[in-house]
Design a protein around this motif. Structure first.
Motif, PDB file in Angstrom:
ATOM      1  N   ARG A  37       0.759  -0.878   0.511  1.00 47.74           N
ATOM      2  CA  ARG A  37       0.280   0.011   0.493  1.00 47.74           C
ATOM      3  C   ARG A  37       0.796   1.449   0.037  1.00 47.74           C
ATOM      4  O   ARG A  37       2.043   1.217   0.671  1.00 47.74           O
ATOM      5  CB  ARG A  37      -1.052   0.063   1.470  1.00 47.74           C
ATOM      6  CG  ARG A  37      -1.788  -1.121   0.862  1.00 47.74           C
ATOM      7  CD  ARG A  37      -2.926  -1.362   2.437  1.00 47.74           C
ATOM      8  NE  ARG A  37      -3.907  -1.679   2.711  1.00 47.74           N
ATOM      9  CZ  ARG A  37      -5.152  -1.868   1.618  1.00 47.74           C
ATOM     10  NH1 ARG A  37      -5.275  -0.752   1.427  1.00 47.74           N
ATOM     11  NH2 ARG A  37      -6.313  -2.858   1.443  1.00 47.74           N
ATOM     12  N   ASP A  48     -10.537  -2.189   0.679  1.00 52.30           N
ATOM     13  CA  ASP A  48     -10.680  -3.040   0.548  1.00 52.30           C
ATOM     14  C   ASP A  48     -11.444  -4.235  -0.558  1.00 52.30           C
ATOM     15  O   ASP A  48     -12.619  -3.125  -0.633  1.00 52.30           O
ATOM     16  CB  ASP A  48     -10.807  -4.150   1.873  1.00 52.30           C
ATOM     17  CG  ASP A  48     -10.111  -4.906   1.562  1.00 52.30           C
ATOM     18  OD1 ASP A  48      -8.961  -5.631   1.273  1.00 52.30           O
ATOM     19  OD2 ASP A  48     -11.202  -6.053   1.913  1.00 52.30           O
ATOM     20  N   GLU A  76      -4.010 -10.440  -5.763  1.00 50.69           N
ATOM     21  CA  GLU A  76      -5.232 -10.676  -5.011  1.00 50.69           C
ATOM     22  C   GLU A  76      -5.855 -11.802  -5.535  1.00 50.69           C
ATOM     23  O   GLU A  76      -6.123 -11.939  -6.995  1.00 50.69           O
ATOM     24  CB  GLU A  76      -5.672  -9.061  -4.939  1.00 50.69           C
ATOM     25  CG  GLU A  76      -6.204  -8.474  -3.813  1.00 50.69           C
ATOM     26  CD  GLU A  76      -6.893  -7.478  -3.552  1.00 50.69           C
ATOM     27  OE1 GLU A  76      -7.991  -7.343  -2.473  1.00 50.69           O
ATOM     28  OE2 GLU A  76      -6.686  -6.346  -4.432  1.00 50.69           O
TER      29      GLU A  76
END
Length: 497
Positions: A37, A48, A76
């Motif tokens: 981040r 999120d 992700e």
């Protein structure tokens, strides 16, 4: 021109030397590695992925996977191993399948041939029209062949017009679950004309309607008898269809017609449709053709009189990815299966071959295809496998170059000029299914590959036939799904830059 396998080389060599390398094994529901981040205030403003999905309030299930398109590193995931309907994202797999099996330079060839003798304008024998499945073949192209036949010197044919139909299996429709009048759900055969659709137009004058059924293209609009429309005094159903021995029989509700309009309807007898249109146009050049008759193949010693050659497959696939034409996807998928040595009788059989190819060439696990276009909702791909396929194709490969630009939009839905993220992808939409898969180029030059699948199959299954064309809540679902997809891409563009 790239070779038929070059597009697959992409980044495959960098993924552990194997398409099924360890970077892809047993991916968890959520990323195991801490997300990178940015520092400071910006970090606290990035939602999120789970929050983005919750705010979309779609119901059903959302699955996604995003990876570095060069290294294959998974960045992700969310429900990455749960298979969902790909909708038209399946066309990206079909594109890779066709390029691999047929090659980007493959061309369709439609021919007029004869084993008869031509003398003084008289062809003593049969005239054969041989189709190759060309999905872009239209009335203009057919008229060009009739004109070339006349220029070749043919004035009379003593035999019959015969059509060779063995290039592809004849398939009644892509998906039996669609409404009968859905023009995007036509028949498939070696004889494809105007995407196997008939142009139905109606005009109202003095309280009555005039109806036409035409094989319309840019320059020609011959009327056809292989499809017939009758107006009936009712409000619902809007259309009915009956497949009779003579023709496609349609009826339409008078109460739905208004003052005039037009739409494309599917044809269920494509070879007869093409034969009728060709006979009509040939007659305008003074060539009267008896028949038609239908056979699997033409004589092997027949001489080619006229040939129409399509654009290269690469260009055809680019148009398919842009316009999402189902017929094109099914034709090239069937041909790719045949090129692999299997002669399928159904789309499901061909889809199974494409699934096996995806497992072998792209390392996917348990993909399931009932067709090549994604129109059938029973197809399944795991988001991780779709992302993996895109990594295998490469961030600068031919597959990426065939995808369309997806503009990033602001909160009001307006395209953002000069947005720092460059996205090319394939979209997919069915009732309560919205999918997106492709590539994101970040301002740093880094390329990501991603797949986002959204589906509420219970809500879809609850639709009545009357609701299928305009499902209650369908437009809202699709809009929220697209905003979710954009929000996820925006997130990845910041945290992985």
């Amino acid at each position: 021109m790239v070779s038929r396998r070059a597009f697959l080389s992409g980044a495959a060599a960098s993924v552990g030397g194997s398409l099924a390398g360890p970077a892809w094994a047993s991916a968890p529901e959520r990323s195991l590695r801490p997300l990178v981040r940015p520092d400071g205030f910006l970090a606290r403003t990035i939602p999120d992925a789970a929050d983005i999905i919750a705010r979309a309030d779609l119901g059903g299930r959302v699955g996604f996977a995003v990876a570095d398109a060069t290294t294959g590193e998974m960045l992700e995931v969310g429900h990455p191993l749960y298979g969902l309907p790909p909708a038209s994202v399946a066309k990206a797999v079909t594109t890779a399948y066709a390029l691999d099996r047929l090659g980007p330079g493959y061309r369709f060839r439609t021919r007029l041939v004869s084993d008869g003798v031509l003398a003084d304008g008289r062809l003593d024998g049969d005239l054969w029209l041989i189709g190759s499945g060309d999905p872009l073949f239209d009335t203009d192209a057919l008229a060009g062949m009739a004109r070339s036949l006349a220029d070749f010197g043919v004035r009379e044919v003593t035999g019959q017009l015969r059509l060779a139909t063995d290039a592809l299996p004849t398939i009644y429709q892509i998906d039996p679950g669609q409404l009968p009048h859905a023009g995007y759900n036509p028949s498939i055969s070696s004889m494809n004309l105007n995407f196997n659709r008939v142009h139905f137009e109606w005009t109202r004058e003095n309280g009555d309607y005039t109806v036409t059924m035409q094989a319309r293209s840019a320059s020609y609009s011959p009327g056809v008898q292989t499809s017939r429309m009758v107006i009936e005094d009712r409000d619902y159903p809007v259309y009915t269809y009956e497949d009779t021995e003579a023709r496609d029989e349609w009826t339409v509700a008078r109460g739905a017609l208004g003052n005039g309009g037009a739409r494309w309807l599917p044809t269920r007898r494509p070879a007869a449709y093409m034969a009728e249109v060709f006979q009509t146009i040939a007659r305008s050049y003074g060539i009267v053709l008896d028949g038609p008759a239908f056979s699997e193949g033409a004589p092997t010693d027949a001489a080619v009189l006229v040939e129409h050659v399509s654009e290269p497959l690469e260009d055809i696939l680019r148009g398919m990815m842009l316009w999402s034409t189902n017929l094109t996807a099914e034709v090239v998928g069937l041909l790719a299966t045949q090129a692999g040595g299997v002669r399928p009788a159904t789309l499901a059989e061909s889809g199974a071959e494409m699934a096996a190819w995806m497992e072998e060439r792209l390392g996917a696990r348990t993909p399931h295809f009932v067709d090549h276009s994604g129109l059938g909702v029973d197809s399944r791909i795991r988001p991780q496998d779709m992302t993996r396929a895109l990594v295998s194709a490469g961030p600068n490969g031919l597959l990426r170059n065939l995808m369309k630009d997806i503009p990033m939009r602001d909160a009001s839905g307006n395209p953002v000029a000069d947005h720092p993220l460059s996205v090319v992808a394939k979209t997919g939409t069915l009732n309560f299914v919205s999918t997106l898969a492709g590539y994101v180029r970040l301002p740093t030059g880094r390329d990501l590959a991603f797949a986002i699948f959204c589906a509420d199959l219970d809500r879809r299954a609850a639709l009545t036939e009357a609701q299928m064309e305009r499902p209650p809540g369908g437009r809202s679902y699709n809009g929220r799904a697209k905003r979710l997809q954009q929000a996820l891409i925006e997130r990845w563009g910041v945290i992985h830059a």
